[in-house]
Motif scaffolding. Sequence first.
Motif, short mmCIF file in Angstrom:
data_model
loop_
_atom_site.label_atom_id
_atom_site.label_comp_id
_atom_site.label_asym_id
_atom_site.label_seq_id
_atom_site.Cartn_x
_atom_site.Cartn_y
_atom_site.Cartn_z
N ARG A 112 0.82 -1.20 0.00
CA ARG A 112 0.00 0.00 0.00
C ARG A 112 0.86 1.26 0.00
NH1 ARG A 112 -4.65 -1.21 -2.21
NH2 ARG A 112 -5.70 -2.98 -1.17
N ALA A 113 0.26 2.37 -0.37
CA ALA A 113 0.97 3.63 -0.47
C ALA A 113 1.65 3.99 0.85
CB ALA A 113 0.02 4.74 -0.89
N ASP A 114 2.86 4.49 0.75
CA ASP A 114 3.64 4.90 1.91
C ASP A 114 3.90 6.40 1.78
OD1 ASP A 114 5.51 5.39 3.87
OD2 ASP A 114 6.63 3.53 3.53
N ARG A 115 3.12 7.19 2.49
CA ARG A 115 3.24 8.65 2.37
C ARG A 115 4.55 9.16 2.91
NH1 ARG A 115 -2.84 10.81 4.14
NH2 ARG A 115 -3.99 9.76 2.44
N ARG A 116 5.08 8.51 3.94
CA ARG A 116 6.33 8.98 4.52
C ARG A 116 7.47 8.92 3.52
NH1 ARG A 116 7.25 5.27 9.54
NH2 ARG A 116 6.72 3.72 7.93
N ARG A 117 7.41 7.91 2.63
CA ARG A 117 8.48 7.78 1.64
C ARG A 117 8.01 8.17 0.24
NH1 ARG A 117 11.28 2.18 1.81
NH2 ARG A 117 9.17 1.32 1.84
N ASN A 118 6.83 8.74 0.18
CA ASN A 118 6.28 9.23 -1.09
C ASN A 118 6.19 8.10 -2.13
OD1 ASN A 118 5.19 11.23 -2.76
ND2 ASN A 118 7.19 11.69 -3.67
N LEU A 119 5.68 6.95 -1.69
CA LEU A 119 5.55 5.80 -2.57
C LEU A 119 4.07 5.45 -2.74
CD1 LEU A 119 8.39 3.55 -1.08
CD2 LEU A 119 8.46 4.80 -3.25
N PRO A 120 3.62 5.18 -3.96
CA PRO A 120 2.22 4.85 -4.21
C PRO A 120 1.94 3.38 -3.97
CG PRO A 120 3.42 4.83 -6.27
CD PRO A 120 4.42 5.22 -5.20
N ASP A 121 0.68 2.95 -4.16
CA ASP A 121 0.39 1.51 -4.20
C ASP A 121 1.28 0.90 -5.27
OD1 ASP A 121 -1.54 1.90 -2.32
OD2 ASP A 121 -3.25 1.60 -3.67
N ARG A 122 1.86 -0.25 -4.96
CA ARG A 122 2.82 -0.82 -5.90
C ARG A 122 3.00 -2.31 -5.65
NH1 ARG A 122 4.44 1.21 -1.43
NH2 ARG A 122 6.37 0.60 -0.37
N LEU A 123 3.52 -3.00 -6.65
CA LEU A 123 3.87 -4.40 -6.49
C LEU A 123 5.15 -4.49 -5.66
CD1 LEU A 123 3.29 -5.59 -10.17
CD2 LEU A 123 1.83 -6.05 -8.20
N ALA A 124 5.21 -5.49 -4.81
CA ALA A 124 6.36 -5.64 -3.91
C ALA A 124 7.53 -6.30 -4.62
CB ALA A 124 5.96 -6.47 -2.69
N TRP A 125 8.68 -5.71 -4.43
CA TRP A 125 9.94 -6.26 -4.94
C TRP A 125 10.94 -6.29 -3.80
CZ3 TRP A 125 11.23 -7.71 -10.08
CH2 TRP A 125 10.19 -7.57 -10.99
N VAL A 126 11.95 -7.12 -3.94
CA VAL A 126 13.02 -7.18 -2.94
C VAL A 126 14.36 -7.10 -3.66
CG1 VAL A 126 11.70 -8.51 -1.26
CG2 VAL A 126 13.06 -9.72 -3.00
N HIS A 127 15.32 -6.47 -3.00
CA HIS A 127 16.69 -6.55 -3.51
C HIS A 127 17.11 -8.02 -3.46
CE1 HIS A 127 17.13 -2.23 -1.91
NE2 HIS A 127 17.14 -2.15 -3.23
N SER A 128 17.69 -8.50 -4.52
CA SER A 128 18.16 -9.88 -4.52
C SER A 128 19.18 -10.08 -3.40
CB SER A 128 18.78 -10.22 -5.88
OG SER A 128 17.89 -9.91 -6.93
N ALA A 129 20.03 -9.08 -3.15
CA ALA A 129 21.01 -9.17 -2.08
C ALA A 129 20.34 -9.31 -0.73
CB ALA A 129 21.92 -7.93 -2.10
N CYS A 130 19.26 -8.57 -0.51
CA CYS A 130 18.53 -8.68 0.77
C CYS A 130 17.89 -10.06 0.91
CB CYS A 130 17.45 -7.60 0.85
SG CYS A 130 18.08 -5.91 1.02
N ALA A 131 17.26 -10.52 -0.14
CA ALA A 131 16.56 -11.81 -0.09
C ALA A 131 17.52 -12.97 0.14
CB ALA A 131 15.76 -12.02 -1.37
N TYR A 132 18.61 -12.99 -0.63
CA TYR A 132 19.59 -14.05 -0.45
C TYR A 132 20.33 -13.89 0.88
CZ TYR A 132 19.12 -15.80 -5.25
OH TYR A 132 18.65 -16.35 -6.42
N GLY A 133 20.61 -12.63 1.26
CA GLY A 133 21.33 -12.39 2.49
C GLY A 133 20.54 -12.84 3.71
N ILE A 134 19.25 -12.58 3.73
CA ILE A 134 18.40 -13.01 4.85
C ILE A 134 18.11 -14.51 4.75
CG2 ILE A 134 16.12 -12.78 5.92
CD1 ILE A 134 16.17 -9.84 4.91
#
Length: 329
Positions: A112-134
Amino acid sequence: MVSNKCELCSKKNGFQGFKCRTCKRCGLCVHETCYGLPKTIDGEPSSDWMCHACKAVGRTFVISKPGDKNVRTMKQEERPSDCALCPIVGGVHAMHPLYDKHGPFGRPVLLRADRRRNLPDRLAWVHSACAYGIGSSRLAGGCVFGCFDDGGYVGESSDEEESDDDDDDEDHAEKGEGGNDSSPRSKRARKDRGSAESTVHHFVICGKENGEDTDWTNVIRECRALKCYLCGNSCCPPTHIPLQCCANDKDEFHEHKPRHKDPGPCFEALHVGCARWGPHQAPHHRRHYFFPGASEGAFTDPVNEIYCDLHAREVYENKQQQQQQQPER
């Protein structure tokens, strides 16, 4: 500027026999093995290749659940630049889509939209580095995991595959572009592929099962209670997962462990994304080391270590001292 080093492991093309692919649209450079792509056996990888993020631009994805009366879709208007696992926004990084669950009925997650970071409703993505790292960390390993296009994943039991195949005989919405697909897509794909030749298509964060917490969700909750000392968890997405500094862990990478001055554990925490691209970056003091491991060659062991600034500095500056102390052979 196009890099000739893999964004995930920072090694050049040909390291350990790993071949790099460069996205023809954004210039992202990644090793096939690090990014989760099939290996090019003969010759060089095709130059006509696009990363997941660029390939998704302009496509429409189904986000409604199977069986919903109204099919809801969302179009990926531009290359994604924010990650559901860390607060870093911007830059051209290796990305994977985030789905709500594994299996043929998994769907892209809607943020959902994140007003604090000025981001609209959007599809979720992850950094590959974050996903593999976690996903491959000692603290939260398995809490985030990669899936193939059909929803299957490495290590999936035959019983799970058979159950998913039975479900797949029913009509269900296409996971990719909008539309319906009644073919046994998952069953066909599993017969044709082997894990070594398959592409990691998306990632999933472990969720509750039948409304109940699991060992995975308990670990995720504990990790989310950690406070990243770089960003202070300010403006963090609700799906963020920080990790604790790995210094002096029992199973810390054997080359790094002797470089620390204090043998005690470190309680600083940080996001993988903040470690890589957050504030106070030093040119040589890497805060995140990642290598998926290789079946042969000089470097076969996988490496996935995250460090606070103090211990990142020790790993770098004490490398030469460690080499000098090694006994002669």
